[in-house]
Motif scaffolding. Structure first.
Motif, short mmCIF file in Angstrom:
data_model
loop_
_atom_site.label_atom_id
_atom_site.label_comp_id
_atom_site.label_asym_id
_atom_site.label_seq_id
_atom_site.Cartn_x
_atom_site.Cartn_y
_atom_site.Cartn_z
N VAL A 80 0.84 -1.21 0.00
CA VAL A 80 0.00 0.00 0.00
C VAL A 80 0.87 1.26 0.00
CG1 VAL A 80 -1.68 1.35 1.32
CG2 VAL A 80 -1.96 -1.12 1.11
N LEU A 81 1.91 1.25 0.83
CA LEU A 81 2.82 2.41 0.89
C LEU A 81 3.50 2.64 -0.45
CD1 LEU A 81 4.18 4.63 2.53
CD2 LEU A 81 5.90 2.94 3.23
N ALA A 82 3.97 1.56 -1.08
CA ALA A 82 4.61 1.69 -2.38
C ALA A 82 3.63 2.29 -3.41
CB ALA A 82 5.12 0.34 -2.86
N ALA A 83 2.37 1.85 -3.35
CA ALA A 83 1.36 2.37 -4.27
C ALA A 83 1.11 3.86 -4.06
CB ALA A 83 0.06 1.59 -4.11
N VAL A 84 1.06 4.27 -2.79
CA VAL A 84 0.87 5.69 -2.48
C VAL A 84 2.03 6.52 -3.02
CG1 VAL A 84 0.70 7.41 -0.64
CG2 VAL A 84 -0.55 5.26 -0.45
N THR A 136 -2.62 15.95 1.03
CA THR A 136 -3.39 14.71 1.12
C THR A 136 -2.48 13.50 0.91
OG1 THR A 136 -5.42 15.79 0.36
CG2 THR A 136 -5.29 13.40 0.13
N PHE A 137 -1.62 13.57 -0.11
CA PHE A 137 -0.68 12.47 -0.33
C PHE A 137 0.24 12.30 0.88
CE2 PHE A 137 -1.40 12.98 -5.02
CZ PHE A 137 -1.79 11.68 -5.26
N TYR A 138 0.66 13.41 1.46
CA TYR A 138 1.56 13.37 2.61
C TYR A 138 0.91 12.61 3.77
CZ TYR A 138 4.24 15.06 6.65
OH TYR A 138 4.99 15.13 7.80
N TRP A 139 -0.33 12.94 4.10
CA TRP A 139 -0.98 12.30 5.25
C TRP A 139 -1.35 10.86 4.95
CZ3 TRP A 139 -0.22 13.96 9.83
CH2 TRP A 139 0.01 15.32 10.06
N LEU A 140 -1.68 10.54 3.71
CA LEU A 140 -1.89 9.13 3.36
C LEU A 140 -0.61 8.33 3.59
CD1 LEU A 140 -3.97 9.32 0.04
CD2 LEU A 140 -4.73 8.41 2.24
#
Length: 283
Positions: free
Chosen positions: A134-138, A161-165
């Motif tokens: 999931v982290l790699a996908a983000v 938003t990307f940062y907090w995800l």
């Protein structure tokens, strides 16, 4: 006799100007630049980050055991949502608001990882692999969308938003990884903390001595702050029979909360972690 008039040819189709205007407003809002919304990376940043990860671990355990997962997890989710809304409403970095959001991420991220294992019966190896994917996908989507993963560029709602995800996912990944080494691999909490402390030093040395990429070094270290903090927090809190000091999650959380308040209060007064935006690239 009335002849039917031909309809004018070539007229443009009717356009919903109101919808187009709304779409334009949303697009502009997503790319509108503000001040940098995250702190400058200093030594105290890393200290505070590890303390929040530690407190997130023990606070999650305390709440789940006292209130039960059916109450604690929804409350944690609501607290996280409220703290992120407050963070989004700021037009610049505000230490108390930012670190409160990080702390709530730590608490809820721990709950999310623990639910998969305790509630769902999913092995830590599987949950660790899942959160890593999931982290790699983000990271991939973030980089393709914004063409940068630098925290010095967190100045638009989209990038924030990307940062907090990413932050939420790193907390869940770190929790699962720490529990994997401590329990599944049998290292125990103290040994796991030492191992991850060594691992987290790798990007620091690589960046300072060998010119390792700054963005890669930051996120590498950021991911491993979670298992470092969580491992040492569990070591302080868990009973002697589990290899800990038996301080209890409540006492440990209280001590960590006082330390975090001291760090954040110092940062709020000194402003030493406020980015010099004049020296930061707009990208």
């Amino acid at each position: 006799m009335h002849l039917k008039q031909d309809q004018p040819q070539g007229n443009p189709p009717t356009v919903n100007f109101q919808a187009r205007s709304r779409f334009r407003e949303l697009a502009e809002a997503s790319s509108r630049r503000t001040h940098i919304k995250v702190p400058e990376v200093t030594a105290l940043f890393w200290v505070t980050k590890v303390l929040t990860t530690a407190m997130g671990e023990t606070t999650s355990d305390f709440l789940v055991h006292r209130l039960g997962p059916g109450v604690a997890i929804p409350l944690g989710g609501i607290a996280l949502a409220l703290s992120l809304v407050w963070q989004y409403k700021q037009d610049r970095y505000v230490p108390w608001v930012y670190w409160l959001a990080v702390l709530m991420v730590a608490v809820f991220g721990t709950m999310a990882a623990d639910v998969l294992h305790v509630g769902g019966g999913i092995p830590y190896a599987v949950s660790t692999s899942f959160f890593a994917i999931v982290l790699a996908a983000v990271f991939i989507v973030w980089n393709r969308s914004e063409h940068t993963l630098s925290i010095h560029s967190i100045n638009t709602p989209c990038r924030e938003t990307f940062y907090w995800l990413t932050v939420i996912t790193t907390f869940a990944l770190g929790t699962a990884t720490g529990d994997l080494t401590a329990t599944t691999l049998g290292l125990g909490y103290w040994a796991s903390g030492i191992v991850f402390a060594v691992v987290i030093a790798i990007p620091a040395v690589g960046y300072l001595r060998f010119g390792l990429n700054e963005v890669f070094s930051f996120w590498f270290a950021y991911i491993f702050t979670r298992p470092v903090g969580a491992s040492f927090a569990d070591w302080l809190a868990v009973p002697h029979r589990r290899g800990g000091l038996a301080w209890g999650p409540g006492t440990t959380s209280s001590i960590l909360a006082a330390l975090i308040a001291g760090c954040v209060g110092f940062l709020a007064v000194t402003h030493e972690d406020v980015a010099d935006e004049g020296a930061v690239s707009p990208e």
